[in-house]
Design an enzyme around this catalytic site. Structure first.
Site, mmCIF file in Angstrom:
data_model
loop_
_atom_site.group_PDB
_atom_site.id
_atom_site.type_symbol
_atom_site.label_atom_id
_atom_site.label_comp_id
_atom_site.label_asym_id
_atom_site.label_seq_id
_atom_site.Cartn_x
_atom_site.Cartn_y
_atom_site.Cartn_z
ATOM 1 N N CYS A 133 -30.840 11.995 -6.297
ATOM 2 C CA CYS A 133 -30.680 12.732 -7.574
ATOM 3 C C CYS A 133 -30.642 14.316 -7.227
ATOM 4 O O CYS A 133 -29.551 14.900 -6.992
ATOM 5 C CB CYS A 133 -32.052 12.662 -8.667
ATOM 6 S SG CYS A 133 -31.668 11.059 -9.442
HETATM 7 N N1 LIG Z 1 -33.091 6.673 -8.842
HETATM 8 C C1 LIG Z 1 -33.491 7.227 -9.706
HETATM 9 O O1 LIG Z 1 -34.729 7.831 -9.850
HETATM 10 C C2 LIG Z 1 -32.809 8.030 -10.596
HETATM 11 C C3 LIG Z 1 -33.125 8.862 -11.721
HETATM 12 C C4 LIG Z 1 -32.317 9.134 -12.573
HETATM 13 C C5 LIG Z 1 -31.124 9.019 -12.857
HETATM 14 N N2 LIG Z 1 -30.531 8.371 -11.576
HETATM 15 C C6 LIG Z 1 -29.031 8.148 -11.792
HETATM 16 O O2 LIG Z 1 -28.836 6.900 -12.144
HETATM 17 C C7 LIG Z 1 -27.538 6.217 -11.555
HETATM 18 C C8 LIG Z 1 -27.964 4.939 -10.910
HETATM 19 O O3 LIG Z 1 -28.710 5.249 -9.538
HETATM 20 P P1 LIG Z 1 -29.918 4.184 -9.054
HETATM 21 O O4 LIG Z 1 -30.805 4.858 -8.298
HETATM 22 O O5 LIG Z 1 -30.355 3.217 -10.184
HETATM 23 O O6 LIG Z 1 -28.487 3.448 -7.857
HETATM 24 P P2 LIG Z 1 -28.888 2.209 -7.348
HETATM 25 O O7 LIG Z 1 -27.999 2.406 -5.947
HETATM 26 O O8 LIG Z 1 -30.373 1.630 -6.994
HETATM 27 O O9 LIG Z 1 -28.117 1.163 -8.402
HETATM 28 C C9 LIG Z 1 -26.959 1.017 -8.605
HETATM 29 C C10 LIG Z 1 -26.778 -0.219 -8.749
HETATM 30 O O10 LIG Z 1 -25.335 -0.431 -9.107
HETATM 31 C C11 LIG Z 1 -24.622 -1.577 -8.256
HETATM 32 N N3 LIG Z 1 -23.116 -1.317 -8.626
HETATM 33 C C12 LIG Z 1 -22.328 -0.431 -7.911
HETATM 34 N N4 LIG Z 1 -21.068 -0.499 -8.254
HETATM 35 C C13 LIG Z 1 -21.074 -1.323 -9.115
HETATM 36 C C14 LIG Z 1 -20.043 -1.827 -9.943
HETATM 37 N N5 LIG Z 1 -18.815 -1.381 -9.894
HETATM 38 N N6 LIG Z 1 -20.491 -2.794 -10.928
HETATM 39 C C15 LIG Z 1 -21.575 -3.123 -11.210
HETATM 40 N N7 LIG Z 1 -22.519 -2.613 -10.324
HETATM 41 C C16 LIG Z 1 -22.320 -1.957 -9.304
HETATM 42 C C17 LIG Z 1 -25.177 -1.481 -7.155
HETATM 43 O O11 LIG Z 1 -24.957 -2.892 -6.355
HETATM 44 C C18 LIG Z 1 -26.668 -1.112 -7.516
HETATM 45 O O12 LIG Z 1 -27.270 -2.269 -7.738
HETATM 46 C C19 LIG Z 1 -27.098 7.437 -10.823
HETATM 47 O O13 LIG Z 1 -26.049 8.145 -11.383
HETATM 48 C C20 LIG Z 1 -28.268 8.090 -10.574
HETATM 49 O O14 LIG Z 1 -27.908 9.700 -10.100
HETATM 50 C C21 LIG Z 1 -31.128 7.829 -10.816
#
Ligand SMILES: NC(=O)c1ccc[n+]([C@@H]2O[C@H](COP(=O)([O-])OP(=O)(O)OC[C@H]3O[C@@H](n4cnc5c(N)ncnc54)[C@H](O)[C@@H]3O)[C@@H](O)[C@H]2O)c1
Length: 444
Positions: free
Chosen positions: A275
């Site tokens: 992030c």
């Molecule tokens: N990790 C955090 O602490 C956090 C906090 C706030 C916001 N975010 C935001 O949330 C979003 C997700 O982050 P995250 O940390 O969960 O990512 P992550 O990589 O942990 O999870 C994303 C998931 O999406 C899946 N994926 C990718 N392409 C896909 C598709 N086409 N169809 C279905 N699934 C698909 C991946 O396999 C993965 O399991 C991002 O925008 C991030 O900036 C993350």
């Protein structure tokens, strides 16, 4: 009863199925939160291994614990699949897919785009689509809705509903989980907002409505710009105060006793995670479209990006005291995760430290109890397959220097003090009082 009232009544009576696309650090706890509040959840991911783990109750995100996965696997209100045609089974579709930067440090919207294209193929009347991924203001209106409308022939706000609600997860923080963090929501129209609010109200402590989707998108970016800029500030102060013989941590702890007008941020070896190092640049990119520069963001990025180099410089100075150079030394870096007590190594500054040490001729190993082996990660392919060393005092004593990059709680820092030849402490593991009595501790 009109259509909207009927859907809301279905939500409140739990006759409603939530679809979550992307079951990572955000999507998985969200699934758990809705499940704990008696909603049916169908999870989607392109990663088959995650679906398999969910079905078998095997944890794949360590800090979420084993019990949660076991419960999800047993529940008859949870299902997970890689079959996206099942999107038409759900009433709401929440997108939690990655939003990284590309090679030119510009927004990589490919995951969001592909997911939206897929959703558009199965979209049906009455469904609610919510983007939860962090992104630039305007994404929902300019990217998501046009794709959904074009491919489905349906109209947003009339045939289906669209909203944006940013995620505010803080992985590893024991005081907050998804259910306890107020949720900001912006709708494409009043009805979409009402519906999204009704859904989150089932499971989350407080829903905070804002006037539209781009305002909600801007809220998330603002929160993360705020962190990036303030972390850069304390990192800069650290470097200056160190030269003056002042302990920045003592300064910040004392400043934090002011009951108003000060918020404590903690300096470190650089920024990591999915992030803070990334999201501010989504705004920088979008601002260019309006002929505006985001100078604060750029400056904060520059300071934070330079921190690993500062740590390397301090390490060189420390080795120099022992008439050693980095070239030819054996170095151990403790903590590959970007923050304590999680297994997330995305954008971790430890990779930059290891790259620099290697580049300067050191032999580099790492120790991280949360990350036994480096799995493929964006931008650091060289380290894929590298294994954490086992914790062994005799082994650690062989390294010319140890850099503490992440302060995982479960590490025995007293034992480390006993066996390490030299320690570069970037996380204030050893407070001033201890560090001033031990010649082998160097602050960075
Ligand atoms: N990790 C955090 O602490 C956090 C906090 C706030 C916001 N975010 C935001 O949330 C979003 C997700 O982050 P995250 O940390 O969960 O990512 P992550 O990589 O942990 O999870 C994303 C998931 O999406 C899946 N994926 C990718 N392409 C896909 C598709 N086409 N169809 C279905 N699934 C698909 C991946 O396999 C993965 O399991 C991002 O925008 C991030 O900036 C993350």
């Amino acid at each position: 009863m009109n259509n909207l009232d009927k859907i809301i009544s279905n939500i409140t009576s739990r006759n409603y199925t939530v679809g979550i696309v992307g079951l990572g650090y955000v999507g998985l706890p969200l699934m758990w939160t809705f499940h704990e509040n008696d909603l049916d959840v169908l999870g989607f991911d392109v990663d088959e291994s995650k679906i398999k783990c969910l079905k078998e109750g095997k944890p794949y995100i360590k800090h979420l614990g084993d019990e949660m996965m076991a419960k999800l696997a047993k529940s008859n209100r949870i299902d997970a699949t890689t079959d996206f045609s099942r999107l038409n089974e759900v009433d709401a579709i929440l997108m939690c897919v990655p939003t990284p930067l590309d090679h030119h440090r510009e927004p990589d919207m490919s995951y969001v785009q592909v997911t939206t294209e897929t959703i558009s193929k199965f979209l049906r009347e009455g469904q609610l689509v919510i983007l939860e991924s962090t992104t630039y203001p305007g994404t929902t209106e300019e990217l998501i809705i046009p794709i959904l409308e074009k491919n489905s022939g349906l109209k947003a706000g009339e045939d289906f509903y669209v909203a944006y609600s940013p995620e505010r997860e803080d992985p590893g923080n024991p005081n907050f989980n998804t259910a306890k963090i107020p949720k900001v929501v912006g709708g494409h129209g009043e009805e979409a907002l009402e519906l999204a609010k009704a859904l989150y109200d089932t499971s989350i402590v407080k829903t905070v409505p804002v006037s539209d989707t781009k305002t909600a998108e801007a809220v998330k970016i603002t929160e993360n710009v705020f962190r990036a800029v303030n972390i850069a500030l304390v990192n800069e102060l650290k470097v200056v105060f160190q030269k003056m013989g002042i302990d920045v941590h003592e300064v910040l702890d004392a400043a934090a006793t002011k009951p108003f007008g000060f918020m404590k941020f903690t300096p470190g070896p650089g920024l990591g995670g999915h992030c803070i190092p990334i999201d501010p640049f989504y705004l920088t990119w979008k601002a260019r479209e309006f002929q505006e520069n985001t100078r604060f963001i750029e400056l904060a990025g520059e300071i934070n990006t330079n921190m690993p180099r500062y740590v390397i410089q301090q390490t060189m100075n420390a080795l120099n005291d022992y008439k050693k150079s980095i070239n030819g030394s054996r170095m151990l870096v403790i903590g590959l995760a970007y923050k304590p007590d999680v297994d997330d190594m995305r954008e971790s500054p430890t990779f930059v430290l290891m790259d620099e040490l290697k580049e300067l001729g050191a032999e580099v190993d790492y120790y991280d109890p949360f990350i036994p082996v480096v799995t493929p990660t964006r931008g650091h392919a060289d380290w894929t397959g590298k294994k954490s060393i086992e914790w062994d005092s005799n082994v650690i004593a062989q390294y010319d220097g140890v850099i503490i990059a992440t302060n995982h709680k479960e590490i025995d820092y007293e034992a480390l003090l006993e066996c390490a030849q030299l320690i570069v402490d970037t996380r204030n593991v050893y407070p001033k009082k201890i560090a001033s009595q031990v010649t082998t501790i160097y602050k960075a």
